[in-house]
Design a protein around this motif. Structure first.
Motif, PDB file in Angstrom:
ATOM      1  N   ARG A  20       0.791  -1.126   0.103  1.00 19.75           N
ATOM      2  CA  ARG A  20      -0.003   0.069  -0.110  1.00 19.75           C
ATOM      3  C   ARG A  20       0.691   1.340   0.131  1.00 19.75           C
ATOM      4  O   ARG A  20       0.505   2.142  -0.675  1.00 19.75           O
ATOM      5  CB  ARG A  20      -1.020  -0.031   1.350  1.00 19.75           C
ATOM      6  CG  ARG A  20      -1.881   1.001   1.091  1.00 19.75           C
ATOM      7  CD  ARG A  20      -2.938   1.047   2.435  1.00 19.75           C
ATOM      8  NE  ARG A  20      -3.716  -0.263   2.057  1.00 19.75           N
ATOM      9  CZ  ARG A  20      -5.152  -0.101   1.861  1.00 19.75           C
ATOM     10  NH1 ARG A  20      -5.557   1.124   2.285  1.00 19.75           N
ATOM     11  NH2 ARG A  20      -5.903  -1.259   1.784  1.00 19.75           N
ATOM     12  N   THR A  21       1.878   1.325   0.839  1.00 18.52           N
ATOM     13  CA  THR A  21       2.792   2.437   0.905  1.00 18.52           C
ATOM     14  C   THR A  21       3.459   2.741  -0.475  1.00 18.52           C
ATOM     15  O   THR A  21       3.614   3.746  -0.874  1.00 18.52           O
ATOM     16  CB  THR A  21       3.689   2.346   2.153  1.00 18.52           C
ATOM     17  OG1 THR A  21       3.080   2.243   3.228  1.00 18.52           O
ATOM     18  CG2 THR A  21       4.818   3.169   2.163  1.00 18.52           C
ATOM     19  N   SER A  22       4.082   1.496  -1.115  1.00 20.82           N
ATOM     20  CA  SER A  22       4.733   1.586  -2.344  1.00 20.82           C
ATOM     21  C   SER A  22       3.746   2.130  -3.564  1.00 20.82           C
ATOM     22  O   SER A  22       4.160   2.986  -4.209  1.00 20.82           O
ATOM     23  CB  SER A  22       4.952   0.201  -2.555  1.00 20.82           C
ATOM     24  OG  SER A  22       6.071  -0.336  -1.736  1.00 20.82           O
ATOM     25  N   LEU A  23       2.403   1.584  -3.337  1.00 24.32           N
ATOM     26  CA  LEU A  23       1.444   1.987  -4.436  1.00 24.32           C
ATOM     27  C   LEU A  23       1.136   3.557  -4.277  1.00 24.32           C
ATOM     28  O   LEU A  23       1.272   4.430  -5.369  1.00 24.32           O
ATOM     29  CB  LEU A  23       0.132   1.217  -4.401  1.00 24.32           C
ATOM     30  CG  LEU A  23       0.258  -0.097  -4.479  1.00 24.32           C
ATOM     31  CD1 LEU A  23      -1.174  -0.585  -4.641  1.00 24.32           C
ATOM     32  CD2 LEU A  23       0.635  -0.228  -6.035  1.00 24.32           C
ATOM     33  N   ARG A  24       1.129   4.092  -3.074  1.00 24.82           N
ATOM     34  CA  ARG A  24       1.007   5.645  -2.821  1.00 24.82           C
ATOM     35  C   ARG A  24       2.145   6.285  -3.250  1.00 24.82           C
ATOM     36  O   ARG A  24       2.023   7.313  -3.908  1.00 24.82           O
ATOM     37  CB  ARG A  24       0.555   5.623  -1.429  1.00 24.82           C
ATOM     38  CG  ARG A  24       0.095   7.074  -1.051  1.00 24.82           C
ATOM     39  CD  ARG A  24      -0.348   7.301   0.431  1.00 24.82           C
ATOM     40  NE  ARG A  24      -0.960   6.369   1.089  1.00 24.82           N
ATOM     41  CZ  ARG A  24      -0.398   5.441   2.123  1.00 24.82           C
ATOM     42  NH1 ARG A  24       0.582   5.749   2.292  1.00 24.82           N
ATOM     43  NH2 ARG A  24      -1.211   4.350   2.571  1.00 24.82           N
ATOM     44  N   ARG A  25       3.143   5.964  -2.985  1.00 19.30           N
ATOM     45  CA  ARG A  25       4.477   6.699  -3.603  1.00 19.30           C
ATOM     46  C   ARG A  25       4.448   6.420  -4.946  1.00 19.30           C
ATOM     47  O   ARG A  25       5.058   7.450  -5.549  1.00 19.30           O
ATOM     48  CB  ARG A  25       5.686   5.968  -2.945  1.00 19.30           C
ATOM     49  CG  ARG A  25       5.766   6.295  -1.233  1.00 19.30           C
ATOM     50  CD  ARG A  25       6.879   5.425  -0.509  1.00 19.30           C
ATOM     51  NE  ARG A  25       7.024   6.055   0.909  1.00 19.30           N
ATOM     52  CZ  ARG A  25       7.721   5.297   1.682  1.00 19.30           C
ATOM     53  NH1 ARG A  25       8.341   4.108   1.344  1.00 19.30           N
ATOM     54  NH2 ARG A  25       7.940   5.762   2.913  1.00 19.30           N
ATOM     55  N   GLY A  26       4.400   5.377  -5.521  1.00 18.50           N
ATOM     56  CA  GLY A  26       4.368   5.147  -7.033  1.00 18.50           C
ATOM     57  C   GLY A  26       3.590   6.208  -7.713  1.00 18.50           C
ATOM     58  O   GLY A  26       3.814   6.836  -8.732  1.00 18.50           O
ATOM     59  N   TRP A  27       2.254   6.190  -7.146  1.00 19.75           N
ATOM     60  CA  TRP A  27       1.272   7.309  -7.906  1.00 19.75           C
ATOM     61  C   TRP A  27       1.630   8.660  -7.824  1.00 19.75           C
ATOM     62  O   TRP A  27       1.382   9.437  -8.746  1.00 19.75           O
ATOM     63  CB  TRP A  27       0.029   7.062  -7.153  1.00 19.75           C
ATOM     64  CG  TRP A  27      -1.275   7.945  -7.868  1.00 19.75           C
ATOM     65  CD1 TRP A  27      -1.545   9.104  -7.288  1.00 19.75           C
ATOM     66  CD2 TRP A  27      -1.880   7.795  -8.825  1.00 19.75           C
ATOM     67  NE1 TRP A  27      -2.243   9.687  -7.847  1.00 19.75           N
ATOM     68  CE2 TRP A  27      -2.739   8.697  -8.911  1.00 19.75           C
ATOM     69  CE3 TRP A  27      -1.972   6.791  -9.861  1.00 19.75           C
ATOM     70  CZ2 TRP A  27      -3.667   9.064 -10.266  1.00 19.75           C
ATOM     71  CZ3 TRP A  27      -2.861   7.030 -10.941  1.00 19.75           C
ATOM     72  CH2 TRP A  27      -3.717   7.874 -11.010  1.00 19.75           C
ATOM     73  N   ARG A  28       2.531   9.133  -6.826  1.00 17.60           N
ATOM     74  CA  ARG A  28       2.843  10.256  -6.595  1.00 17.60           C
ATOM     75  C   ARG A  28       4.169  10.422  -7.283  1.00 17.60           C
ATOM     76  O   ARG A  28       4.909  11.294  -7.224  1.00 17.60           O
ATOM     77  CB  ARG A  28       3.272  10.607  -5.266  1.00 17.60           C
ATOM     78  CG  ARG A  28       1.855  10.654  -4.527  1.00 17.60           C
ATOM     79  CD  ARG A  28       2.024  11.230  -2.993  1.00 17.60           C
ATOM     80  NE  ARG A  28       3.495  11.046  -2.572  1.00 17.60           N
ATOM     81  CZ  ARG A  28       3.599  10.698  -1.555  1.00 17.60           C
ATOM     82  NH1 ARG A  28       2.912  10.772  -0.545  1.00 17.60           N
ATOM     83  NH2 ARG A  28       4.886  10.514  -0.728  1.00 17.60           N
ATOM     84  N   ARG A  29       4.831   9.225  -8.148  1.00 21.40           N
ATOM     85  CA  ARG A  29       5.957   9.446  -8.966  1.00 21.40           C
ATOM     86  C   ARG A  29       7.196   9.590  -8.029  1.00 21.40           C
ATOM     87  O   ARG A  29       8.171  10.422  -8.575  1.00 21.40           O
ATOM     88  CB  ARG A  29       5.958  10.394 -10.045  1.00 21.40           C
ATOM     89  CG  ARG A  29       4.715   9.973 -11.075  1.00 21.40           C
ATOM     90  CD  ARG A  29       4.390  11.214 -11.812  1.00 21.40           C
ATOM     91  NE  ARG A  29       3.790  12.355 -11.017  1.00 21.40           N
ATOM     92  CZ  ARG A  29       3.638  13.532 -11.424  1.00 21.40           C
ATOM     93  NH1 ARG A  29       4.142  13.842 -12.410  1.00 21.40           N
ATOM     94  NH2 ARG A  29       3.157  14.359 -10.825  1.00 21.40           N
ATOM     95  N   ARG A  30       7.130   8.959  -6.898  1.00 17.17           N
ATOM     96  CA  ARG A  30       8.252   8.985  -6.203  1.00 17.17           C
ATOM     97  C   ARG A  30       8.814   7.630  -5.842  1.00 17.17           C
ATOM     98  O   ARG A  30       8.192   6.732  -6.258  1.00 17.17           O
ATOM     99  CB  ARG A  30       7.718   9.488  -4.519  1.00 17.17           C
ATOM    100  CG  ARG A  30       7.211  10.764  -4.529  1.00 17.17           C
ATOM    101  CD  ARG A  30       8.551  11.941  -4.771  1.00 17.17           C
ATOM    102  NE  ARG A  30       7.934  13.158  -5.212  1.00 17.17           N
ATOM    103  CZ  ARG A  30       8.590  14.301  -5.785  1.00 17.17           C
ATOM    104  NH1 ARG A  30       9.942  13.773  -5.774  1.00 17.17           N
ATOM    105  NH2 ARG A  30       8.244  15.301  -5.821  1.00 17.17           N
ATOM    106  N   CYS A  31      10.029   7.652  -5.139  1.00  9.83           N
ATOM    107  CA  CYS A  31      10.574   6.342  -5.011  1.00  9.83           C
ATOM    108  C   CYS A  31       9.937   5.737  -4.017  1.00  9.83           C
ATOM    109  O   CYS A  31       9.402   5.899  -2.944  1.00  9.83           O
ATOM    110  CB  CYS A  31      12.161   6.813  -4.285  1.00  9.83           C
ATOM    111  SG  CYS A  31      12.791   5.309  -3.709  1.00  9.83           S
ATOM    112  N   PRO A  32       9.683   4.434  -4.365  1.00 14.24           N
ATOM    113  CA  PRO A  32       8.871   3.376  -3.612  1.00 14.24           C
ATOM    114  C   PRO A  32       9.539   2.955  -2.231  1.00 14.24           C
ATOM    115  O   PRO A  32       8.989   2.655  -1.220  1.00 14.24           O
ATOM    116  CB  PRO A  32       8.481   2.150  -4.440  1.00 14.24           C
ATOM    117  CG  PRO A  32       9.395   2.156  -5.488  1.00 14.24           C
ATOM    118  CD  PRO A  32       9.961   3.881  -5.747  1.00 14.24           C
ATOM    119  N   SER A  33      10.827   3.154  -2.172  1.00 13.93           N
ATOM    120  CA  SER A  33      11.527   2.638  -0.899  1.00 13.93           C
ATOM    121  C   SER A  33      11.443   3.808   0.046  1.00 13.93           C
ATOM    122  O   SER A  33      11.000   3.775   1.192  1.00 13.93           O
ATOM    123  CB  SER A  33      13.253   2.351  -1.540  1.00 13.93           C
ATOM    124  OG  SER A  33      13.659   2.125  -0.108  1.00 13.93           O
TER     125      SER A  33
END
Ligand SMILES: [Zn+2]
Length: 131
Positions: A20-33
């Motif tokens: 879930r955290t990775s998806l949120r970061r990916g949608w915002r075009r941020r590093c998933p890590s």
């Protein structure tokens, strides 16, 4: 359960990567890590590594997934909207075509980099490295 003196480092359990955290970061075009470094360079190019935490993105390959998802979503949103607009308002065909052409392009340009971030985030979280 796991032996800390394991002679084979590849047998060590991998750290948890919450989806879930990775998806949120990916949608915002941020590093998933780390969530703060930019994932994309320019409009659609995935960076080779994160500028903040140094996470390696070279194995992440989204290929045609984001384009497919963009077409799928834009088509399912705009086609019913086109039908509804036509049957409800009966606008001039040139006005209708212009409005929906611009709308389809704008929605596609909005969704494509975000869905690319989402696909890369899914790959990163599930350790799918495109080999
Ligand atoms: Zn990072």
């Amino acid at each position: 359960m796991y032996d800390t003196d394991c002679p084979h480092p590849t047998d060590a359990p991998a750290e948890d990567r919450p989806m879930r955290t990775s998806l949120r970061r990916g949608w915002r075009r941020r590093c998933p890590s780390c969530g703060s470094g930019p994932l994309l360079k320019g409009y659609l190019t995935v960076r080779s590594s994160c500028t903040v935490c140094g996470e390696d993105f070279t194995p992440q390959r989204a290929d045609d997934g984001p384009a497919y998802l963009t077409i799928l979503i834009v088509g399912h949103v705009m086609a019913p909207a086109l039908l509804w607009t036509f049957t409800t308002y009966r606008p001039d065909p040139l006005v209708l075509a212009t409005l929906f052409s611009v709308g389809c392009v704008a929605l596609s340009l909005y969704l494509l980099p975000r869905l690319k971030g989402l696909v890369v985030a899914i790959q990163w979280a599930r350790r799918m490295h495109g080999f």
